[in-house]
Write a protein that holds these residues in place. Sequence first.
Motif, PDB file in Angstrom:
ATOM      1  N   THR D 124      32.855  15.423  31.678  1.00  0.00           N
ATOM      2  CA  THR D 124      32.697  14.386  32.649  1.00  0.00           C
ATOM      3  C   THR D 124      32.150  13.264  31.814  1.00  0.00           C
ATOM      4  O   THR D 124      32.057  12.240  32.469  1.00  0.00           O
ATOM      5  CB  THR D 124      31.579  14.871  33.708  1.00  0.00           C
ATOM      6  OG1 THR D 124      32.269  16.227  34.345  1.00  0.00           O
ATOM      7  CG2 THR D 124      31.282  13.977  34.825  1.00  0.00           C
ATOM      8  N   ILE D 125      31.245  13.375  30.981  1.00  0.00           N
ATOM      9  CA  ILE D 125      30.298  12.389  30.380  1.00  0.00           C
ATOM     10  C   ILE D 125      31.164  11.271  29.754  1.00  0.00           C
ATOM     11  O   ILE D 125      30.575   9.896  30.151  1.00  0.00           O
ATOM     12  CB  ILE D 125      29.311  12.954  29.192  1.00  0.00           C
ATOM     13  CG1 ILE D 125      28.122  13.817  29.806  1.00  0.00           C
ATOM     14  CG2 ILE D 125      28.896  11.881  28.154  1.00  0.00           C
ATOM     15  CD1 ILE D 125      27.626  14.516  28.691  1.00  0.00           C
ATOM     16  N   PRO D 126      32.182  11.507  29.114  1.00  0.00           N
ATOM     17  CA  PRO D 126      33.024  10.366  28.574  1.00  0.00           C
ATOM     18  C   PRO D 126      33.403   9.604  29.825  1.00  0.00           C
ATOM     19  O   PRO D 126      33.550   8.190  29.741  1.00  0.00           O
ATOM     20  CB  PRO D 126      34.305  10.850  27.916  1.00  0.00           C
ATOM     21  CG  PRO D 126      33.755  12.395  27.716  1.00  0.00           C
ATOM     22  CD  PRO D 126      32.773  12.942  28.562  1.00  0.00           C
ATOM     23  N   VAL D 127      33.832  10.157  30.894  1.00  0.00           N
ATOM     24  CA  VAL D 127      34.271   9.349  32.134  1.00  0.00           C
ATOM     25  C   VAL D 127      33.269   8.648  32.686  1.00  0.00           C
ATOM     26  O   VAL D 127      33.407   7.281  32.979  1.00  0.00           O
ATOM     27  CB  VAL D 127      35.086  10.454  33.096  1.00  0.00           C
ATOM     28  CG1 VAL D 127      35.260   9.387  34.603  1.00  0.00           C
ATOM     29  CG2 VAL D 127      35.995  10.972  32.681  1.00  0.00           C
ATOM     30  N   TYR D 391      29.883  12.377  20.991  1.00  0.00           N
ATOM     31  CA  TYR D 391      30.369  12.167  19.790  1.00  0.00           C
ATOM     32  C   TYR D 391      31.640  13.152  19.520  1.00  0.00           C
ATOM     33  O   TYR D 391      32.272  13.069  18.576  1.00  0.00           O
ATOM     34  CB  TYR D 391      29.322  12.506  18.561  1.00  0.00           C
ATOM     35  CG  TYR D 391      28.249  11.593  18.715  1.00  0.00           C
ATOM     36  CD1 TYR D 391      28.264  10.179  18.551  1.00  0.00           C
ATOM     37  CD2 TYR D 391      26.954  12.056  19.076  1.00  0.00           C
ATOM     38  CE1 TYR D 391      27.293   9.365  18.763  1.00  0.00           C
ATOM     39  CE2 TYR D 391      25.722  11.092  19.209  1.00  0.00           C
ATOM     40  CZ  TYR D 391      26.001   9.500  18.847  1.00  0.00           C
ATOM     41  OH  TYR D 391      25.017   8.876  19.130  1.00  0.00           O
ATOM     42  N   GLY D 392      31.798  14.005  20.527  1.00  0.00           N
ATOM     43  CA  GLY D 392      33.005  14.942  20.242  1.00  0.00           C
ATOM     44  C   GLY D 392      32.753  15.827  19.084  1.00  0.00           C
ATOM     45  O   GLY D 392      33.775  16.022  18.378  1.00  0.00           O
ATOM     46  N   ASP D 393      31.655  16.342  19.055  1.00  0.00           N
ATOM     47  CA  ASP D 393      31.301  17.041  17.815  1.00  0.00           C
ATOM     48  C   ASP D 393      31.285  18.388  18.252  1.00  0.00           C
ATOM     49  O   ASP D 393      30.319  19.256  19.073  1.00  0.00           O
ATOM     50  CB  ASP D 393      29.871  16.836  17.374  1.00  0.00           C
ATOM     51  CG  ASP D 393      29.455  17.361  16.057  1.00  0.00           C
ATOM     52  OD1 ASP D 393      29.715  18.575  16.080  1.00  0.00           O
ATOM     53  OD2 ASP D 393      28.752  16.598  15.193  1.00  0.00           O
ATOM     54  N   THR D 425      41.840  20.519  26.817  1.00  0.00           N
ATOM     55  CA  THR D 425      42.377  19.701  25.943  1.00  0.00           C
ATOM     56  C   THR D 425      42.706  18.434  26.318  1.00  0.00           C
ATOM     57  O   THR D 425      42.304  17.416  25.605  1.00  0.00           O
ATOM     58  CB  THR D 425      43.450  20.454  24.947  1.00  0.00           C
ATOM     59  OG1 THR D 425      43.523  19.607  23.922  1.00  0.00           O
ATOM     60  CG2 THR D 425      44.644  20.469  25.804  1.00  0.00           C
ATOM     61  N   ASN D 426      43.244  18.358  27.677  1.00  0.00           N
ATOM     62  CA  ASN D 426      43.693  16.831  28.235  1.00  0.00           C
ATOM     63  C   ASN D 426      42.597  16.260  28.636  1.00  0.00           C
ATOM     64  O   ASN D 426      42.665  14.890  28.978  1.00  0.00           O
ATOM     65  CB  ASN D 426      44.424  17.422  29.575  1.00  0.00           C
ATOM     66  CG  ASN D 426      46.004  17.963  29.219  1.00  0.00           C
ATOM     67  OD1 ASN D 426      46.233  17.876  27.904  1.00  0.00           O
ATOM     68  ND2 ASN D 426      46.424  18.535  29.969  1.00  0.00           N
ATOM     69  N   PHE D 427      41.181  16.896  28.997  1.00  0.00           N
ATOM     70  CA  PHE D 427      40.278  15.937  29.246  1.00  0.00           C
ATOM     71  C   PHE D 427      39.217  15.694  28.286  1.00  0.00           C
ATOM     72  O   PHE D 427      37.896  15.201  28.468  1.00  0.00           O
ATOM     73  CB  PHE D 427      39.313  16.832  30.465  1.00  0.00           C
ATOM     74  CG  PHE D 427      40.518  17.099  31.390  1.00  0.00           C
ATOM     75  CD1 PHE D 427      40.790  16.261  32.392  1.00  0.00           C
ATOM     76  CD2 PHE D 427      40.784  18.516  31.863  1.00  0.00           C
ATOM     77  CE1 PHE D 427      41.608  16.632  33.682  1.00  0.00           C
ATOM     78  CE2 PHE D 427      41.869  18.684  32.741  1.00  0.00           C
ATOM     79  CZ  PHE D 427      41.895  17.853  33.653  1.00  0.00           C
ATOM     80  N   LEU D 428      39.566  16.119  27.002  1.00  0.00           N
ATOM     81  CA  LEU D 428      38.588  15.704  25.856  1.00  0.00           C
ATOM     82  C   LEU D 428      39.002  15.003  24.868  1.00  0.00           C
ATOM     83  O   LEU D 428      39.180  15.404  23.661  1.00  0.00           O
ATOM     84  CB  LEU D 428      38.357  17.227  25.393  1.00  0.00           C
ATOM     85  CG  LEU D 428      37.393  18.087  26.166  1.00  0.00           C
ATOM     86  CD1 LEU D 428      37.385  19.588  25.631  1.00  0.00           C
ATOM     87  CD2 LEU D 428      36.055  17.689  26.828  1.00  0.00           C
ATOM     88  N   PRO D 429      39.328  13.826  25.000  1.00  0.00           N
ATOM     89  CA  PRO D 429      39.793  12.758  23.833  1.00  0.00           C
ATOM     90  C   PRO D 429      38.909  12.697  22.843  1.00  0.00           C
ATOM     91  O   PRO D 429      39.358  12.754  21.514  1.00  0.00           O
ATOM     92  CB  PRO D 429      40.289  11.432  24.603  1.00  0.00           C
ATOM     93  CG  PRO D 429      39.382  11.478  25.968  1.00  0.00           C
ATOM     94  CD  PRO D 429      39.249  12.946  26.314  1.00  0.00           C
ATOM     95  N   GLN D 430      37.516  12.917  23.075  1.00  0.00           N
ATOM     96  CA  GLN D 430      36.514  12.620  22.040  1.00  0.00           C
ATOM     97  C   GLN D 430      36.735  13.830  21.129  1.00  0.00           C
ATOM     98  O   GLN D 430      36.331  13.776  19.774  1.00  0.00           O
ATOM     99  CB  GLN D 430      35.301  12.391  22.825  1.00  0.00           C
ATOM    100  CG  GLN D 430      34.566  13.643  23.118  1.00  0.00           C
ATOM    101  CD  GLN D 430      34.997  14.045  24.752  1.00  0.00           C
ATOM    102  OE1 GLN D 430      35.862  14.011  25.227  1.00  0.00           O
ATOM    103  NE2 GLN D 430      33.938  14.635  25.291  1.00  0.00           N
TER     104      GLN D 430
END
Lengths: 442, 442, 442, 442
Positions: D124-127, D391-393, D425-430
């Motif tokens: 949710t955070i990236p959106v 940061y997608g870490d 995986t589809n929701f986590l581009p980062q």
Amino acid sequence: MRSLKLTVVGGGSSYTPELLEGIINNQNVLNVSEIWLVDVEEGKEKLSIIADLSKRMVKKAKYSIKVFETFDRKEAIKDADYIITQIRVGQLTMRRHDEYISIKHGVIGQETTGAGGFMKALRTIPVLLDICRDIEELAPNAWLLNFTNPAGIITEAILKHSHVKVIGLCNNPINYYKKFANTYNVGVDDVSIHFTGINHLIWITGLYIKGQSKIHDILMGQSDSYEAKNIPDFGWDIEFLQSLGAVPCGYHKYYYQTDRILDEQLEEYQHNETRADKVQKIEKELFEVYQNPELQEKPKALEQRGGAYYSEAAINLILSIHRNSRDVHTLNVQNNGTIKCLPDDVSIEVNCVVESHQITPLQVGDVSPQIRGLLQNVKAYEELTVDAAVYGDKGLAHQALTLHPLVPTAERAKNILDEMLQMNTNFLPQFNEHSHEGDNYL
Amino acid sequence: MRSLKLTVVGGGSSYTPELLEGIINNQNVLNVSEIWLVDVEEGKEKLSIIADLSKRMVKKAKYSIKVFETFDRKEAIKDADYIITQIRVGQLTMRRHDEYISIKHGVIGQETTGAGGFMKALRTIPVLLDICRDIEELAPNAWLLNFTNPAGIITEAILKHSHVKVIGLCNNPINYYKKFANTYNVGVDDVSIHFTGINHLIWITGLYIKGQSKIHDILMGQSDSYEAKNIPDFGWDIEFLQSLGAVPCGYHKYYYQTDRILDEQLEEYQHNETRADKVQKIEKELFEVYQNPELQEKPKALEQRGGAYYSEAAINLILSIHRNSRDVHTLNVQNNGTIKCLPDDVSIEVNCVVESHQITPLQVGDVSPQIRGLLQNVKAYEELTVDAAVYGDKGLAHQALTLHPLVPTAERAKNILDEMLQMNTNFLPQFNEHSHEGDNYL
Amino acid sequence: MRSLKLTVVGGGSSYTPELLEGIINNQNVLNVSEIWLVDVEEGKEKLSIIADLSKRMVKKAKYSIKVFETFDRKEAIKDADYIITQIRVGQLTMRRHDEYISIKHGVIGQETTGAGGFMKALRTIPVLLDICRDIEELAPNAWLLNFTNPAGIITEAILKHSHVKVIGLCNNPINYYKKFANTYNVGVDDVSIHFTGINHLIWITGLYIKGQSKIHDILMGQSDSYEAKNIPDFGWDIEFLQSLGAVPCGYHKYYYQTDRILDEQLEEYQHNETRADKVQKIEKELFEVYQNPELQEKPKALEQRGGAYYSEAAINLILSIHRNSRDVHTLNVQNNGTIKCLPDDVSIEVNCVVESHQITPLQVGDVSPQIRGLLQNVKAYEELTVDAAVYGDKGLAHQALTLHPLVPTAERAKNILDEMLQMNTNFLPQFNEHSHEGDNYL
Amino acid sequence: MRSLKLTVVGGGSSYTPELLEGIINNQNVLNVSEIWLVDVEEGKEKLSIIADLSKRMVKKAKYSIKVFETFDRKEAIKDADYIITQIRVGQLTMRRHDEYISIKHGVIGQETTGAGGFMKALRTIPVLLDICRDIEELAPNAWLLNFTNPAGIITEAILKHSHVKVIGLCNNPINYYKKFANTYNVGVDDVSIHFTGINHLIWITGLYIKGQSKIHDILMGQSDSYEAKNIPDFGWDIEFLQSLGAVPCGYHKYYYQTDRILDEQLEEYQHNETRADKVQKIEKELFEVYQNPELQEKPKALEQRGGAYYSEAAINLILSIHRNSRDVHTLNVQNNGTIKCLPDDVSIEVNCVVESHQITPLQVGDVSPQIRGLLQNVKAYEELTVDAAVYGDKGLAHQALTLHPLVPTAERAKNILDEMLQMNTNFLPQFNEHSHEGDNYL
């Protein structure tokens, strides 16, 4: 063993021979291969004299250290292991102006404390940050030992605005160790002093000789503390020391004995004999001595100059870093919670453990309100001075000077500031290029 | 609805009629059954005049509130709901001495700021703590509203040395709300002011009218701030305000415009017309008016006395507590982390939410260095003053006064202190009984 | 040179011979004249065996150190210079109960970590505080070196509830120095380790060999860290170490690898072979060896017991204090702002500079959230455990255990607590005499 | 009076009709001219149903509010006054996966607490930060009211990574006010509750009814607290509450009663009846009702959905901001020293004063160790979750989950994380675009 490259920025300083002596005396441990003395072209003559003397000293000691003199700062800095900065932007001429403008407006004008130190910081910080840019690029692993005054403010500016491994160094602490070792007839290693504060505003809150507390000897007037020669000495009110519960340093007199010092400075001012005048005279004489091609060592006369044990402090620190010795030195470093009542990102002057990779302050914790009030006030002044110098913000400069305990009013601060900025216009590109006034806090 | 007992310690004060007016105007909500005016025997005549006038005021309003006058403090305090302290230990005579001794030594002598406020605190704190002992015993659930100056220091002493539910109150904040409501032609409820600081040293860091920021109107000189009548008004340097980034309060002039104020005070001093002299004259006239048996309401002349809206601030606060209204008031309370750069246990003056059971400050957080330096210095002075007053410690008293920004040197502080202690010897049992000097920090 | 009196409380411990060996090896510097071994009467037989062996060891070394055995704690403590506490209240029998009750309820029962350490703290703190009362009275200048586990919690109780100069000591840190010196084939003095944390929960955030950073060797799995023999070793997930950014200590496995350790403990539990069972067996064998009148030195078998380098850590510390050497040791001391995210009055385990008069921690500052979350949680558990132990507050004991990361629910905590208090009733006068439940926080 | 534009991001949510009802009921004060319902194309059908119902509701109320439905987020946001975010990235389908993966690995899977909330945050955070980029550009003065769960973590991400004026809102606090007003038969304004904590982990440390303390009624079991319907209710151990000294919220059961809740969740899991399953069913039914063209108001059935008083909390807040009322609301805001034991830059859920221009928390200060330990641990987990999401870490994600009190080991955390990342995986581009592992702390 790896050999070292040492660089002295402001190499033409009259202090350099003392540093050379220190290096030579410890060359068996340090293994220095190159000493680079770098200065600005205006100081060409002095640099040349110092470099020649340095070479004669090395030669006499029969070491193979190469001494370089240069105006190319980048070349001097490249791959250096230790860089010592002891520059004086605007030379003694500008220091003299700092003093005269201050006193003319009835406030203390001192090289580091008050309006004098303030103006010196505005002139010096941009130059030091330029040097740091070179170090970041050309010698990122070097240790920068900054002696340039006001050492605490300059160090803070570097800590906040560069990635250089900087240590602020002052000869004040080492003089206390020497003094008390002498008083109690013990070695310097048997003396423990707990310092709390910032450069030129440190209080001694503990004194131990071989583990025995001796601070009451000083507080009760049974023994003297160290008093720097360049600060007038009217003695201390013993009852005042006792309720202070700590030993003030020499620079505290500017705050606690303002009236008397101001009287003396006015007297000197009226006779054109301020500290800058005196130092100019001493320096002139020193360089005459230095020029003597027969001279192959540090002349005795240098000791008059002030800055006692300056070189010893620097060399001892370099030795501790070099040997990863974990010795305790009193240094200017980032606070980071060490003195709890000061912000994290400011510089403080406290005992630190020195390792090759890191300087770590010993935890101080809380300080008494007697100490805290003055300490916090002066530190806030210093923070504003750093901001004013870095951003060229005249408004913050005015706020800084107004906040200083030795400047009584905003109006007086304004008048001094205007006159100083006018006088220093050649040294303040950051104030001229653009106007930031009020940007930072409005 | 439960009826209330209100107690006024220092009931013979010339301010009391204003308070009475406030109570009468809100009696339908407050339901006060008893008002106790208590004073010391030396103030017998004044107390009698005030009590008589109070009774006439109540009678005229046709309320059944009983007005008591007494010298028996315990009887007055017993089971009170609200206790208001507005005492003046040593009367105006001692205030006059505070002013004269200060100015004689060349420092500002003001009732709350500087050496004058310092001496008033030493005299007053022990008496207030005695009152608190009575409250703890006889009315432990009462709210204590302290107006006695220096209100911040007195409140801090109570917070640190008693369990009484104390609130320090000053008329300074309410005057800003009134002023800005007037400037922008809105109701007081439409004005939001963010205050940061301590009593008589508050900065306005935000001003909003119906949610719109207006502080730049003041900082740019397009609109005036509130200036108390009892402080000289030389205007503000607009550039200074902008780099300060906040609106200073009237008492800041003592720090920022010291020279001018000192000149004016010297002038008054030489003509025997200091503030104490003027207030003595006003008070004399007021009591003559009060004695008039025809007078049945607060006379207009009282407004000249200073302390504008003093009663309104007190009554508004009592109303908010009484109604559990969660209104925002600007009050002196314990810091406890609200202003992060000050110790937890000190008093601060900030916006608070008022509930029946508790006063809670709104979080302030960090303050800019411009504000911080002076604020921390003065607060450390206040902490030492509280300690000196409570423990009767002359050494700490000396440290406190030395630390005050308006006292230039330790020597000057010593001379002023010695003379003041001598003059106040009858009011300082804690300094006479025993000597604590140095006990607390050595 | 002044001669020293050393006192070992819990002198009948199987560890004592190692300590004796350390003293004997450094007697030329320490100049110990008296060693007092004191224990409780229940341990008479063990004390006697240890004292006899100690005397034989001294005799063999041809030193004139007097060895005393006594049950009179006050006599033993009087005028001691160093006091070492290594007691085990309730002996190994109660440790065994701690372990069995914990595992029976499905939680890890370990001597220091989790429910086991919790119960040991409740039993031990009152005894240690009693010892401190004696020290305050009879040897106020003595240094107390506490080895008694859980060392961090015990040290915190003493720091909070006595004036004794206590240092909490653990053999965990010295093992890291030894391990890394061995790995990199350098001397221990060439190893710098930055520790952050509390006893048995320390993270290594920096590792330097002669000033060169080597921590990545461990984080990348190219080199091993030290793993205590008494904790199961399943290896570390290298990716986990990298994102942790620090090297965990052995006791971290209880938190990070709970499932596996619990499985192993359950297995041991079902076979009556928990750690306590094993240690009981080892101890029995050791004392048989110690009884041999031919034995005149520390037997090799002791090294099996665990506690490696325990004596070396203690003796090194005493040497540093004695010589005022300013060496860096990793010790349990009061936080006082050193680790900023923990309260001031708690114990932490960090690098400290050791002087004769004072132990000063090196500033740590901020820690990463990975470390912070677990550290703060366990520390809050420890604070509550100290309060519960000191005030005999069953409610706080329940809160402490509930908060512990290894105890999953309040109900489980309740059941374990009830059973443990029942089992330990003879050792918990503070819980029996009166009921404080809820007094402290309601 | 200026008219308002309100935007609902996630306008197709089943909650929207309640919000509409609130707006309609307060339209005389709010003067809303436009309501924009924006959603993603996947939610087209639901959005259409909600928009139609909304229009019918407005029409019935005879107001001239225009209702827009759109997939163009920028158009919806442009010049909005208030933006409400109530999105569900991945819909209930992904929530169901969160729950099932968690429970499969034996840990609690809940929408906000534990591994479920963790995964929802990563999605949710990236959106939300994308939405904030639009707001910064197109409606920089708008207030963003975030209801999207986990509301505390989402709000913290926005506070740290955008300049949007965000307020995190939860319906939990308002339910306590309603509950206690009902219990004591008073108005909501007569109820004062002191909350300490973070979203879904708040403790009630004070409860006052008309200024009288009533918290002991709850702690002594004489009165019930509010228990949310969607959390199992096993009752509280009264002795536990008393030693806790505070009333826990419903979500505390996940921590204090883990065993029982886990048992229940396992049961539901085995029957394919987890919370997500139930909510899917309820939603389906709701939208069937909503489609009825005769329906012109919020249907009663919505109240079953959970989220009681959700709309009232939002509308009350908008009213307070709009009227600059200085009311006290319990909100998620930046800490900035309010709760002293938490970092400055994190989100907390506490009482705040609401003004048009600013939300200011009331000072909380220190908290007891019972509360502190769990609070700090969960907050550190939240900080790491924000960093991992932004940061997608993956390494930090692993650290976050390991630190969570409901996840017992690093290995379990790793397995859950791997499975969840795979599923999402589809929701986590980062996390896909690049690998940051370890960058941030090594």
